[in-house]
Design a protein around this motif. Sequence first.
Motif, PDB file in Angstrom:
ATOM      1  N   LEU A   1       1.111  -1.193   0.112  1.00  0.00           N
ATOM      2  CA  LEU A   1       0.343  -0.276  -0.154  1.00  0.00           C
ATOM      3  C   LEU A   1       1.016   1.119  -0.117  1.00  0.00           C
ATOM      4  O   LEU A   1       0.196   2.269  -0.505  1.00  0.00           O
ATOM      5  N   MET A   2       1.979   1.059   0.576  1.00  0.00           N
ATOM      6  CA  MET A   2       3.063   2.761   0.202  1.00  0.00           C
ATOM      7  C   MET A   2       3.802   3.010  -1.277  1.00  0.00           C
ATOM      8  O   MET A   2       3.907   3.659  -1.023  1.00  0.00           O
ATOM      9  N   LEU A   3       4.174   1.469  -1.338  1.00  0.00           N
ATOM     10  CA  LEU A   3       4.505   1.485  -3.044  1.00  0.00           C
ATOM     11  C   LEU A   3       3.642   2.390  -3.490  1.00  0.00           C
ATOM     12  O   LEU A   3       3.557   2.769  -4.862  1.00  0.00           O
ATOM     13  N   LEU A   4       1.877   2.265  -3.507  1.00  0.00           N
ATOM     14  CA  LEU A   4       1.377   2.386  -4.228  1.00  0.00           C
ATOM     15  C   LEU A   4       0.658   3.777  -4.174  1.00  0.00           C
ATOM     16  O   LEU A   4       0.794   4.734  -5.069  1.00  0.00           O
ATOM     17  N   GLY A   5       1.480   4.148  -2.891  1.00  0.00           N
ATOM     18  CA  GLY A   5       1.491   6.219  -3.195  1.00  0.00           C
ATOM     19  C   GLY A   5       0.317   6.227  -1.994  1.00  0.00           C
ATOM     20  O   GLY A   5       0.408   8.129  -1.927  1.00  0.00           O
ATOM     21  N   MET A   6       0.217   5.491  -0.846  1.00  0.00           N
ATOM     22  CA  MET A   6      -0.430   6.261   0.196  1.00  0.00           C
ATOM     23  C   MET A   6       0.482   6.735   0.947  1.00  0.00           C
ATOM     24  O   MET A   6       0.805   6.245   1.368  1.00  0.00           O
ATOM     25  N   PRO A   7      -0.654   7.575   1.522  1.00  0.00           N
ATOM     26  CA  PRO A   7      -0.074   8.164   2.677  1.00  0.00           C
ATOM     27  C   PRO A   7      -0.032   6.587   4.147  1.00  0.00           C
ATOM     28  O   PRO A   7      -0.681   6.003   3.859  1.00  0.00           O
ATOM     29  N   VAL A   8       1.899   7.389   4.436  1.00  0.00           N
ATOM     30  CA  VAL A   8       1.948   5.905   5.283  1.00  0.00           C
ATOM     31  C   VAL A   8       0.817   5.588   6.669  1.00  0.00           C
ATOM     32  O   VAL A   8       0.455   4.344   6.741  1.00  0.00           O
TER      33      VAL A   8
ATOM     34  N   ILE B   1      -2.654   5.765   6.175  1.00  0.00           N
ATOM     35  CA  ILE B   1      -3.538   5.030   5.888  1.00  0.00           C
ATOM     36  C   ILE B   1      -3.188   3.473   5.044  1.00  0.00           C
ATOM     37  O   ILE B   1      -3.637   2.948   5.336  1.00  0.00           O
TER      38      ILE B   1
ATOM     39  N   ILE C   1      -3.084   1.667   8.393  1.00  0.00           N
ATOM     40  CA  ILE C   1      -4.547   1.335   9.037  1.00  0.00           C
ATOM     41  C   ILE C   1      -5.335   0.236   7.641  1.00  0.00           C
ATOM     42  O   ILE C   1      -6.034  -0.936   8.374  1.00  0.00           O
ATOM     43  N   GLY C   2      -4.672   0.777   6.883  1.00  0.00           N
ATOM     44  CA  GLY C   2      -5.386  -0.339   5.375  1.00  0.00           C
ATOM     45  C   GLY C   2      -5.246  -2.025   5.880  1.00  0.00           C
ATOM     46  O   GLY C   2      -5.862  -2.270   5.712  1.00  0.00           O
TER      47      GLY C   2
ATOM     48  N   LEU D   1      -0.421  10.181  13.524  1.00  0.00           N
ATOM     49  CA  LEU D   1      -1.457   9.400  13.715  1.00  0.00           C
ATOM     50  C   LEU D   1      -0.311   8.230  12.257  1.00  0.00           C
ATOM     51  O   LEU D   1      -1.707   7.384  12.708  1.00  0.00           O
TER      52      LEU D   1
ATOM     53  N   PHE E   1      13.606   3.574   0.804  1.00  0.00           N
ATOM     54  CA  PHE E   1      12.399   3.898   0.295  1.00  0.00           C
ATOM     55  C   PHE E   1      11.225   4.519   1.351  1.00  0.00           C
ATOM     56  O   PHE E   1       9.898   4.067   0.645  1.00  0.00           O
ATOM     57  N   MET E   2      11.831   4.379   2.266  1.00  0.00           N
ATOM     58  CA  MET E   2      11.160   4.598   3.628  1.00  0.00           C
ATOM     59  C   MET E   2      11.305   5.894   4.864  1.00  0.00           C
ATOM     60  O   MET E   2      13.155   6.188   4.926  1.00  0.00           O
ATOM     61  N   ASP E   3      10.567   6.312   4.963  1.00  0.00           N
ATOM     62  CA  ASP E   3      10.744   7.507   6.087  1.00  0.00           C
ATOM     63  C   ASP E   3      11.480   6.907   7.793  1.00  0.00           C
ATOM     64  O   ASP E   3      10.586   5.133   7.425  1.00  0.00           O
TER      65      ASP E   3
END
Lengths: 446, 168
Positions: free
Chosen positions: A18-25, A27, A30-31, A299, A348-350
């Motif tokens: 989901l992160m790689l899709l570009g969703m806010p981290v 969310i 949560i997903g 969040l 690729f991650m914060d």
Amino acid sequence: MLEWYYAIFFLLGSVLGLMLLGMPVAIAFIGANIAGAIYFMGGYGDLASQASRGIGQLLNNALPSLTTFNLIPVPMFLLMGELFFHGGLATRMFGAVEVLMGRVPGRLSYVTVAGGTAFATLSGSSMGSTALLGSLMVPEMSARGYKKHMSIGPILGTGGLAMLIPPSALAVLLGTLAQLDIGKLLIGGIMPGVILAAMYVVLIWFQCRIDPQAAPVYDIDLPPLSHRLGMFARDVLPMLSVIVGVILLIMFGIATPSESAAFGCLGILLLCVLYRTLSWQAIVNATAGALRVTVMAFLIIFGSATFSALLAFSGASAGLLGWATGFEFSALTMLLIMFGILLILGMFMDQLSMMLLTVPIYFPLAAQLGFDPIWFAVIILLALEISFTTPPFGLLLFVMKGVAPPDTKMTDIYLAGIPFILCALAVVALMIAFPGVALYLPSLVK
Amino acid sequence: MQRFFGWLDKLTNFLAILAGIYLVWIFLAIIFQVVARSVFLYGSSHIFTFIEYGLLYITMAGAPWLVREKGHVYIELLTAVVPPHIRPNFSRIVVTLVIIICAVIAWYGGEVTLRAIARDEVDMRSLDMPRWMLMISMPICFGLMALQFLRFVIGPTPLHTGEAGMHE
């Protein structure tokens, strides 16, 4: 129930996917947690009742994860940092430091290390700090004839210092997630941070020494000594006193980290009043800036509240722990493997996402391996930052590429960063060889 | 629709201002608490409780504002490699998934809140706080976040820019 390896693949894979899709981290967490909570915590019955139980549990878990006093230093440190910048204290202090450095070769590089560390520490974002310093300092230093590595290297190096030296909001977040003593963790970062800072100073001195043209000395109007001493007492000492005061309050057990952070804020606020730089606009901007990073980070914590519970509940944590320790690798090898994984994630991650993904697995493993949790956390903090600047894909390298002058090549950035990364790795090696580097000061905390 | 988003923005701004005020209150409350404890040998444990609850309220009240400000951290990798003519629609599909997730949390957050009211649940700390007063922040926050994200689906500007890297 799924086998632990399928569970871990499902949970980690869905967050990363989901992160790689570009969703806010937040969310994305949560997903993935919604799916995990329905499957692992939903119990029996139709999908609607499983969802109701699973997601209800997820939301109930999120409440105590956020409403904990341990997290208070995060907004307080951020507010302190924002006031420091919007109240005009930062400009005053760095201007003074620049003058005080006199005609020292490479003075702008030293100033960048000091300024970058303060900015990254107080702003809570090494990306923001890199972007700002990259766009401000690199062109300025290039105009003064500094070679690229003398301007870019110190900026990339400061993130590591920012993670270690209090007040570090990310250290508070790591301490909260790993359920450590926040005060001890903050204090534990001081000695490695000071050693790293000293290494940077020696490195810049050495770079200037072997190639004087890398940072040409230029003439400046040097004020008399008495004027410079006055400048130090007026523009540097009070700000340093506030930061040292925060550390001492924690160290001597006079106040909790949360209370110390609030007093740090008060100290900065009083200085702004004394210097007559406090304005309504500065307060509004500082509050908005602190709010922005606080909400963003909290969040993500809200979203990931159930993640570690799901890892435990699905048997993934225990399975992975048994699997990892089953290889009978030495503790050092395991530490290096964990370090290596962080280096890959940093591409690729914060940092907060990296913490949230790895803390539920790493800290139980570290306990199994007999590591001191504070020592291990300090190493993790440094690893998080090193991963950000490691060629070829460390995220800060690309942030720097985006803001540096157009003629800057990626190889310039790689070469500039490598000596500073080596310094940070040397500090990690030092902590492994002499754990007291990270543990002596926390042992004094009352 | 423009009028709707205008009202939504006003509500979002109002909540963000409340979050900012609460943040400043937390700072002042801690100072007050320490001074009261040291000087007057008196301190209220209720203040600590409301400071802790404040972290939830601040996050929930500020999150919709942060959506509008594009302040939530996200990674652009796939959106950077898809062809530019596909990117806006790809971005809109991703944001639609985000809206669904927010809507699910808003829905079940509402359910948890109603259950807390029906069962008279309390959060026991220094005082017995009715649990619904805490949980209600979740459906409101995620409902408003879903509506703010909707702007990136039906509005002219998608969330993703196509510039590789991490955005915050």
